[in-house]
Scaffold this motif. Structure first.
Motif, mmCIF file in Angstrom:
data_model
loop_
_atom_site.group_PDB
_atom_site.id
_atom_site.type_symbol
_atom_site.label_atom_id
_atom_site.label_comp_id
_atom_site.label_asym_id
_atom_site.label_seq_id
_atom_site.Cartn_x
_atom_site.Cartn_y
_atom_site.Cartn_z
ATOM 1 N N PHE A 56 0.903 -1.198 -0.083
ATOM 2 C CA PHE A 56 -0.119 -0.007 -0.108
ATOM 3 C C PHE A 56 0.776 1.339 0.097
ATOM 4 N N ILE A 57 0.327 2.498 -0.462
ATOM 5 C CA ILE A 57 1.010 3.619 -0.753
ATOM 6 C C ILE A 57 -0.119 4.574 -0.324
ATOM 7 N N VAL A 58 0.307 5.176 1.034
ATOM 8 C CA VAL A 58 -0.554 6.207 1.454
ATOM 9 C C VAL A 58 -0.603 7.493 0.730
ATOM 10 N N ILE A 59 -1.679 8.012 -0.031
ATOM 11 C CA ILE A 59 -1.928 9.177 -0.735
ATOM 12 C C ILE A 59 -2.528 10.388 0.345
ATOM 13 N N LYS A 60 -3.427 10.005 1.277
ATOM 14 C CA LYS A 60 -3.596 11.135 2.049
ATOM 15 C C LYS A 60 -4.124 10.642 3.308
ATOM 16 N N GLY A 61 -3.345 11.053 4.563
ATOM 17 C CA GLY A 61 -3.834 10.342 5.747
ATOM 18 C C GLY A 61 -2.841 9.792 6.607
ATOM 19 N N TRP A 62 -3.361 9.088 7.676
ATOM 20 C CA TRP A 62 -2.311 8.327 8.586
ATOM 21 C C TRP A 62 -2.610 6.878 8.838
ATOM 22 N N VAL A 63 -1.705 6.019 8.829
ATOM 23 C CA VAL A 63 -1.974 4.643 9.257
ATOM 24 C C VAL A 63 -0.934 4.113 9.945
ATOM 25 N N LYS A 64 -1.182 3.365 11.023
ATOM 26 C CA LYS A 64 -0.534 2.862 12.144
ATOM 27 C C LYS A 64 -0.233 1.396 11.789
ATOM 28 N N LEU A 65 1.002 0.918 12.070
ATOM 29 C CA LEU A 65 1.525 -0.469 12.205
ATOM 30 C C LEU A 65 1.816 -0.813 13.252
ATOM 31 N N TYR A 66 1.194 -2.074 13.864
ATOM 32 C CA TYR A 66 1.401 -2.413 15.326
ATOM 33 C C TYR A 66 1.383 -3.860 15.276
ATOM 34 N N ARG A 67 1.709 -4.417 16.553
ATOM 35 C CA ARG A 67 1.713 -5.808 16.721
ATOM 36 C C ARG A 67 1.243 -5.956 18.289
ATOM 37 N N ILE A 68 0.389 -7.047 18.520
ATOM 38 C CA ILE A 68 -0.111 -7.183 19.866
ATOM 39 C C ILE A 68 0.826 -8.063 20.414
ATOM 40 N N ILE A 77 4.650 0.085 15.885
ATOM 41 C CA ILE A 77 6.106 -0.109 14.936
ATOM 42 C C ILE A 77 6.221 1.193 14.172
ATOM 43 N N HIS A 78 5.324 1.516 13.558
ATOM 44 C CA HIS A 78 5.497 2.945 12.691
ATOM 45 C C HIS A 78 4.258 3.592 12.559
ATOM 46 N N VAL A 79 4.392 4.834 12.166
ATOM 47 C CA VAL A 79 3.221 5.508 11.678
ATOM 48 C C VAL A 79 3.306 5.961 10.047
ATOM 49 N N PHE A 80 2.555 5.801 9.178
ATOM 50 C CA PHE A 80 2.921 6.102 7.891
ATOM 51 C C PHE A 80 1.876 7.176 7.495
ATOM 52 N N THR A 81 2.466 8.014 6.446
ATOM 53 C CA THR A 81 1.562 9.218 5.949
ATOM 54 C C THR A 81 1.919 9.515 4.519
ATOM 55 N N ASP A 82 1.358 10.478 4.107
ATOM 56 C CA ASP A 82 1.307 10.705 2.628
ATOM 57 C C ASP A 82 2.678 10.451 1.941
ATOM 58 N N GLY A 83 2.658 9.714 0.832
ATOM 59 C CA GLY A 83 3.897 9.344 0.247
ATOM 60 C C GLY A 83 4.536 8.123 0.722
ATOM 61 N N GLU A 84 4.396 7.430 1.656
ATOM 62 C CA GLU A 84 5.077 6.285 2.189
ATOM 63 C C GLU A 84 4.353 5.112 1.990
ATOM 64 N N SER A 85 5.136 4.021 1.625
ATOM 65 C CA SER A 85 4.625 2.745 1.467
ATOM 66 C C SER A 85 4.999 1.610 2.496
ATOM 67 N N PHE A 86 3.977 0.873 2.562
ATOM 68 C CA PHE A 86 4.237 -0.458 3.603
ATOM 69 C C PHE A 86 3.750 -1.426 3.121
ATOM 70 N N GLY A 87 4.267 -2.599 3.578
ATOM 71 C CA GLY A 87 3.767 -4.109 3.347
ATOM 72 C C GLY A 87 4.473 -4.515 2.166
ATOM 73 N N GLU A 88 5.499 -3.890 1.438
ATOM 74 C CA GLU A 88 6.013 -4.384 0.066
ATOM 75 C C GLU A 88 6.917 -5.671 0.390
ATOM 76 N N ALA A 89 7.806 -5.381 1.284
ATOM 77 C CA ALA A 89 8.756 -6.455 1.449
ATOM 78 C C ALA A 89 8.112 -8.062 1.757
ATOM 79 N N VAL A 90 7.280 -7.933 2.894
ATOM 80 C CA VAL A 90 6.610 -9.329 2.951
ATOM 81 C C VAL A 90 5.665 -9.865 1.908
ATOM 82 N N ALA A 91 5.007 -8.744 0.942
ATOM 83 C CA ALA A 91 4.176 -9.220 0.036
ATOM 84 C C ALA A 91 4.779 -9.914 -1.061
#
Length: 246
Positions: A56-68, A77-91
């Motif tokens: 995923f690539i964030v276009i607008k907003g905020w996304v948190k990545l966390y573990r229980i 783990i991290h908080v992502f915002t505009d222009g940042e990508s996440f999930g690519e390595a594991v995907a």
């Protein structure tokens, strides 16, 4: 509901770290089946241990990545915002997502199917070399961030976080905290009560916190404090002590 990505979305996608070094034509081919998806605040993007089928690539907003954790606590783990990508390595590996992603504001993202990117890489192996190089640079940057985080005090972490939200490097400004203070504390690796104490200490150097709004009287001084410049911080303290109420 998923929709086609716009030209503005495409411009942001072209600039993410993992695609840096690739030609525009190749990036367009990689994201050909991509779609835009909107998530409401609190909505789950994917859950820990689910099969990783996209990144995923964030276009607008905020996304948190966390573990229980084993104790049931939420570890940010991290908080992502505009222009940042996440999930690519594991995907790209086909392994499950190692953490949960949740929108912490109304967020719009671009979703890219992992299998399509893998197929493109198989057809054009040179893509993999460019992506590995870009990912390695990104990893190096993250390692630097972790090292810096470990070396900083709680007050320095908060100062750097606030400085990162400013649009300028000097002068003064008023910013709005992008998400709640509990999440800010989690992202910075401190407890909520430590965040409150840090805000109180920063008040003495020209930082006024009013609920979600923060007034910063000296952005350059805030940067120096984040960097641990004690002489500059003491100078800022003497200069602002009278002007800013304790």
């Amino acid at each position: 509901m998923p929709s086609a990505i716009t030209n503005a979305d495409r411009d942001i996608v072209h600039r993410i770290d993992v695609f840096r070094g690739l030609s525009s034509a190749i990036v367009d081919q990689l994201v050909a089946p991509a779609v835009s998806i909107t998530f409401r605040e609190g909505e789950i993007v994917f859950r820990q241990n689910e099969p990783a089928t996209a990144f995923f690539i964030v276009i607008k907003g905020w996304v948190k990545l966390y573990r229980i954790t084993a104790s049931g606590d939420e570890a940010i783990i991290h908080v992502f915002t505009d222009g940042e990508s996440f999930g690519e390595a594991v995907a790209f590996t086909g392994l499950p997502y190692p953490a949960t992603a949740e929108a912490v504001s109304d967020t719009r993202m671009v979703r890219i199917p992992a299998h399509h990117v893998v197929n493109c890489i198989r057809a054009m192996p040179d893509i993999a070399l460019a992506m590995i190089a870009s990912t390695s640079q990104h990893l190096h940057h993250l390692v630097q961030q972790v090292a810096q985080l470990k070396a900083q005090t709680g007050v320095q972490r908060v100062a750097e976080f606030l400085a990162s939200l400013c649009q300028a490097d000097r002068g003064h400004c008023t910013i709005t905290l992008p998400y709640d203070k509990a999440l800010i504390a989690g992202r910075l690796g401190i407890k909520p009560e430590s965040l409150s104490r840090a805000f109180a200490k920063l008040r003495a150097v020209g930082i006024e916190v009013h609920a979600s709004h923060v007034v910063i009287h000296d952005i350059a001084g805030l940067h120096r404090m984040a960097a641990g410049d004690r002489d500059s911080a003491r100078h800022l303290l003497r200069r602002t002590r009278i002007r800013v109420p304790a």
